[in-house]
Design a protein around this motif. Structure first.
Motif: not given
Lengths: 625, 407
Positions: B47, B53, B231, B253, B293-294, B297
């Motif tokens: 991403k 992302g 991620s 990540w 990302y979740e 971020v």
């Protein structure tokens, strides 16, 4: 795929053409979307805003204008599109898939209200002391959304100096809401490019090159920006107080000439639908206000045709008979002062192509302070000439230093339709209720040819009616004198008319195909000039150019708002009125005959004409120090 | 400050800082062919590393599918987010990764031109980067028929920005490249269809492009062994502020904020700004959150504040930044940020009510929803998160005791 219409203009500032996908899964090029629970089918690529409009769903807009490319900057038109995290501007979002749209959720309403609050917080001034009071888009929005206070404060001190340098356009950036319609009007619609956003963030403002005063940059004074400003950030330089003073002064003989376009639009200022002429009512109103004489600019429009037409025939003779290669053809019209300043700045090396005939406004000024003064035995020093014009650039034109061939300032004041309406209201007159009356003698009945000067193609049509008849001895071969190839709103119109069986004095033109071009809006003028530069106009004889879209009826001094629909209605009003007039050819105007017999006795383009009715131009160029 | 490229590499890391020999990725790409590159990329789950992302494979596929006579690859090196300096490290120490990534992108979507939009402040890198590109040309890694592959033409040129933060937004960057004011465009259309000069354009962050050669050479499977479920891979973090070892770190990540604070030896930490000025400010109670990302971020910026810092001052600094850096185009961002700054100043003076503060927070939400681009959509993040997470300090404690505050 979405494509750019024109590479010169940044994508953020231009309309998008949506190409239909080749293997479209949608039937018949339409997409079915859902707006607020209602299923509707719209053509692929329609913006959400247009889709809503067609389905009677109102979405507020500010930076959007039907004449201009999309900006998407004010954000007032935001809606919710299901599946997208942020709100989307409906003016810029093309429908390409079966989306679900919500136009009035809490989030949407809150956002719109916030945006109005934010704009108001930076909008300096009070509505009741503003010339746009009652006709301001920001004010209307505040009303629509029930704004009853300043949620985020209100600016108390002006941030910018008001730029009053220009004879035509005044800029008050304290009232600007940065919708950039003026910027887009200037660069995109008119291709002049005087205005652009300067600086960043909270320092952002619309300005000129190096923030110079408007008078010191290449502004052509067309005033189209004024017509498209949603607030009062742009306005014309209003001389009405000085005119009132002159009217109130018993020693002054105040004369007004009225152009053809204001009468076809001024009703809009009094709540009348566009498309109705108020010629007779306006005459009465002007007399009641106190003007000593009310004259018709169409008289000098007829005079222009005589002068400009004769000039054209002389150029043609020189080119055809004398084989004089120094003759500049095609001849360009010179009635539009916006166009004149445009060519002076952008194409100064082509000024010889312009007809040397003054515009009707300036011809009238010179005639009033000479011929009329003499005939009516009034000292020209005591005459004040006012010109009611649909135009902002006329204010600049009457202030040109060369415009004093009568020995005085030929036209003292140029007044716009909007300013005239204000004066009429101020005098306690409701225009539509006025009885009708005629123009004053000795310039009473002008021809219809003069009247159609107001619409793009009108000068050409009027000139052809006269030139054709002078050359062939016959009327133009069109039903009811309607030369349709001159009419309509296409940007550039090209046509021709064949001269056959000419009268003896013009038999050098026997068999000549008289070719002409009509263009309106300086963006189209630019295209024509580029054609000239490429040598593509070598077989063209006559070109009419008007600086404003639609011609004078779409001028920068006309009532606000404007759109192509409104301009079409004004044109219709002019053409309808014209067909009802007894005289419809300039050379048949009895007053024109009279003035050539009794005053301009050496005829069109004669010595006295040259002194009073012709002018010269200034090579300005694009670089001004 | 380093002014020349470093040849000896001291850094180590799971992905970006792992071993890579220049041109290996390009060779492999030619071997794989376009379809397989896209499949490999899709499999990797890469991403965009700039912060938003967006799936890199999707972006590439869309522009690969676009039918146009020209296409462009743009490397977004306008590293402007406060507290970010990882792209600087990549460009100075790992230029082969970034440029190989661009060449592979060009090969994949059929673009012949790559443009590096280099931050104005990085002008000092220009001579060495251009020297590096010249070497690539000599080795036939750029130019015509790259590595003897018929019709594989690609060139890279470098263009300098002029210091506007907003030009890191991809459409403003494109406007700037075209010579216009750096103002974001309306989306749609997206650059993958209508980008630079109206042609399909991929705009990728430096770090995204630098990941490409590794993925292509070592495989998507290898890449996605790193990181979390949502991620994939690793991330470069630019760590600054109150810690003993600031700098650029390549971490998995999913690394917890606490773990990162240990690595950089941060003591007495009160707050961590994740994602720069446009990111959110987290208090101690949220240090067990993971960087992904979740969850929390970031485009890479991590700014650490210890107990001595005044959160209101920090917020004011961020808001002043946005007031100045907004492009001024759209209403919510241009005027909204000045209103939020005004709010901070009023809190400083003690002239506020809570209903006023709440009204400003509501305004912040409108800015997040209605602004034209990511700048205005994210500028209220610090305002909302600092006022929410540090209520106690800002509204209830005696601020006289805190450093840097005028009594």
């Amino acid at each position: 795929m979405l494509k750019r219409e024109n590479i010169r203009i940044p994508v953020s500032q231009q309309a998008l053409i949506v190409e239909k996908p080749i293997d479209t899964t949608t039937i018949g090029g339409t997409v079915t979307i859902q707006i607020n629970e209602k299923k509707v089918s719209v053509p692929f690529g329609t913006t959400i805003l247009d889709a809503c409009k067609e389905n009677q769903i109102h979405i507020p807009t500010l930076c959007h204008h039907p004449d201009l490319c999309i900006a998407g900057v004010c954000r007032i038109c935001v809606v919710e599109v299901e599946g997208l995290r942020t709100l989307q501007t409906s003016c810029s979002f093309p429908v390409t898939s079966p989306i679900k749209i919500h136009t009035s959720t809490e989030k949407v309403r809150k956002a719109r209200r916030h945006i109005i609050d934010l704009l108001l917080s930076e909008h300096y001034g009070e509505c009741y002391s503003c010339f746009r009071n009652g006709n301001c888009e920001l004010q209307s929005l505040a009303k629509e959304y029930g704004v009853d206070g300043y949620s985020f404060g209100h600016i108390l001190e002006p941030k910018y100096k008001v730029d009053k340098s220009s004879a035509a356009v005044i800029r008050d950036m304290n009232k600007c809401i940065l919708c950039k319609r003026c910027v887009r009007t200037c660069i995109d619609l008119q291709e002049v490019g005087v205005l652009e956003a300067i600086n960043r963030g909270h320092e952002t403002h619309v300005g000129t090159f190096l923030d110079k005063p408007l008078a010191d940059v290449i502004c052509i004074n067309c005033g189209q920006c004024i017509n498209r400003c949603p607030t009062a950030a742009l306005r014309a330089n209003d001389p009405s107080d000085e005119i009132w003073n002159a009217i109130d002064d018993p020693k002054k003989h105040v004369v007004i000439q009225t152009a053809p376009s204001p009468r076809a639009a001024i009703g809009e200022e009094f709540g009348i639908e566009p498309g109705h002429s108020f010629t007779g009512e306006l005459n009465t109103a002007l007399r009641r206000i106190g003007f000593d004489k009310v004259f018709d600019t169409n008289f000098t429009a007829d005079l222009t045709i005589m002068e400009e037409g004769t000039e054209l025939l002389r150029r043609l003779k020189k080119a055809v008979v004398e084989k004089d290669s120094s003759v500049k053809l095609p001849q360009f019209t010179s009635c539009s002062p916006g166009w004149i300043k445009f060519i002076e700045h952008f194409y100064p090396e082509y000024l010889d192509y312009l007809s040397s005939a003054k515009s009707p406004q300036q011809m009238f000024g010179a005639v009033i302070k000479t011929f009329y003064a003499k005939e009516s035995k009034i000292d020209p020093a005591d005459i004040i000439t006012v010109a009611l014009m649909p135009c902002a650039a006329k204010k600049f034109e009457c202030n040109r230093p060369e415009m004093n061939s009568s020995g005085f300032k030929d036209v003292d004041y140029g007044l716009t339709t909007r300013e005239m309406a204000k004066m009429i209201r101020e005098a306690g007159i409701h225009l539509p209720e006025m009885p009708k009356s005629n123009f004053d003698e000795p310039f009473g009945n002008a021809s219809g040819a003069g009247l159609i000067f107001g619409a793009t193609g009108g000068v050409m049509e009027a000139a052809l009616r006269t030139v054709y008849e002078l050359v062939t001895g016959r009327e133009v071969p069109f039903e009811n004198l309607r030369i349709e190839s001159c009419r309509g709103f296409e940007g550039i119109k090209q046509a021709s008319i064949k001269l056959e069986n000419c009268v003896e004095s013009y038999n050098f033109l026997e068999g000549v195909e008289l070719k002409f071009i009509v263009a309106h809006g300086t963006a189209n003028a630019k295209k024509v000039m580029e054609m000239l530069q490429r040598g593509e106009l070598s077989d063209v004889h006559f070109v009419e150019i008007m600086a404003c879209p639609g011609g004078c009826l779409g001028g920068g001094g006309q009532p606000i708002p404007t759109s192509e629909e409104i301009r079409r209605k004004r044109a219709q009003a002019i053409y309808e009125e014209e067909e009802g007039l007894p005289v419809r050819k300039s050379h048949e105007n009895v007053h024109i005959k009279y003035i050539y017999e009794n005053f301009l006795t050496d005829g069109p383009c004669g010595e006295l004409s040259h002194k009073l009715l012709h002018t010269h131009y200034t090579k300005r160029g694009k670089y001004i120090s | 400050m380093e002014t020349t490229l470093k040849t000896s590499k001291k850094r180590t890391g799971p992905v970006l800082f792992s071993n890579y020999q220049q041109a290996d990725g390009i060779k492999k790409a030619i071997e794989l062919g376009r379809e397989n590159i896209l499949l490999e990329l899709k499999n990797s789950g890469l991403k965009g590393r700039g912060g938003a992302g967006f799936s890199t494979a999707t972006k590439w596929m869309l522009s690969a599918a676009a039918n146009a006579e020209k296409k462009f690859i743009v490397c977004n090196a306008d590293e402007g987010e406060p507290g970010t300096f990882k792209d600087r490290v990549l460009l100075l120490e790992y230029p082969e990764l970034v440029f190989d990534g661009m060449v592979i992108a060009g090969f994949t979507i059929g673009a012949k031109t790559g443009i590096v939009y280099l931050r104005g402040e990085y002008e000092y890198m220009l001579p060495s980067l251009e020297g590096f590109l010249n070497n690539m040309k000599e080795e036939n890694l750029l130019g015509k028929n790259i590595l003897e592959k018929e019709g594989f033409d690609f060139d890279i040129n470098i263009r300098l920005g002029s210091g506007a933060y907003v030009c890191g937004e991809e459409t403003a960057l494109i406007e700037s490249l075209e010579g216009y004011r750096g103002e974001p465009r309306n989306r749609p259309p997206f650059p993958v269809n209508t980008g630079y000069l109206g042609y399909p354009t991929i705009v990728n962050n430096v770090e995204t492009l630098a990941s490409i050669p590794h993925i292509i050479y070592k495989g998507g499977e290898w890449f996605k062994k790193n990181g979390t479920d949502k991620s994939k891979g690793s991330k470069l973090f630019s760590v600054s502020g109150d810690c003993r070892k600031p700098g650029v770190y390549e971490l998995q990540w999913g690394t917890k904020i606490n773990e990162l604070l240990d690595i950089v030896e941060a003591k007495n930490c009160k707050a961590v700004q994740v994602g720069g000025a446009s990111g959110v400010c987290l208090p101690k109670s949220q240090f067990n959150r993971s960087l992904a990302y979740e969850d929390a971020v970031t485009g890479g910026s991590i700014i650490i504040f210890d107990e001595s810092r005044n959160m209101l001052k920090i917020l004011k600094n961020f808001m002043e930044f946005f007031v100045e850096e907004s492009c001024g185009q759209c209403t919510p961002c241009r005027v909204g940020n000045t209103k939020l700054l005004e709010g901070v100043e009023n809190i400083e003076k003690g002239e506020y009510t809570f209903s006023y503060i709440n009204k400003l927070k509501e305004l912040g939400k409108t800015m997040q929803a209605a602004s034209k681009c990511g700048l205005g959509q994210s500028s209220p993040n610090s305002f909302i998160s600092i006022l929410d997470n540090f209520k106690e300090e800002i509204f209830y404690s005696n601020r006289k005791g805190i450093k840097n505050v005028k009594a």
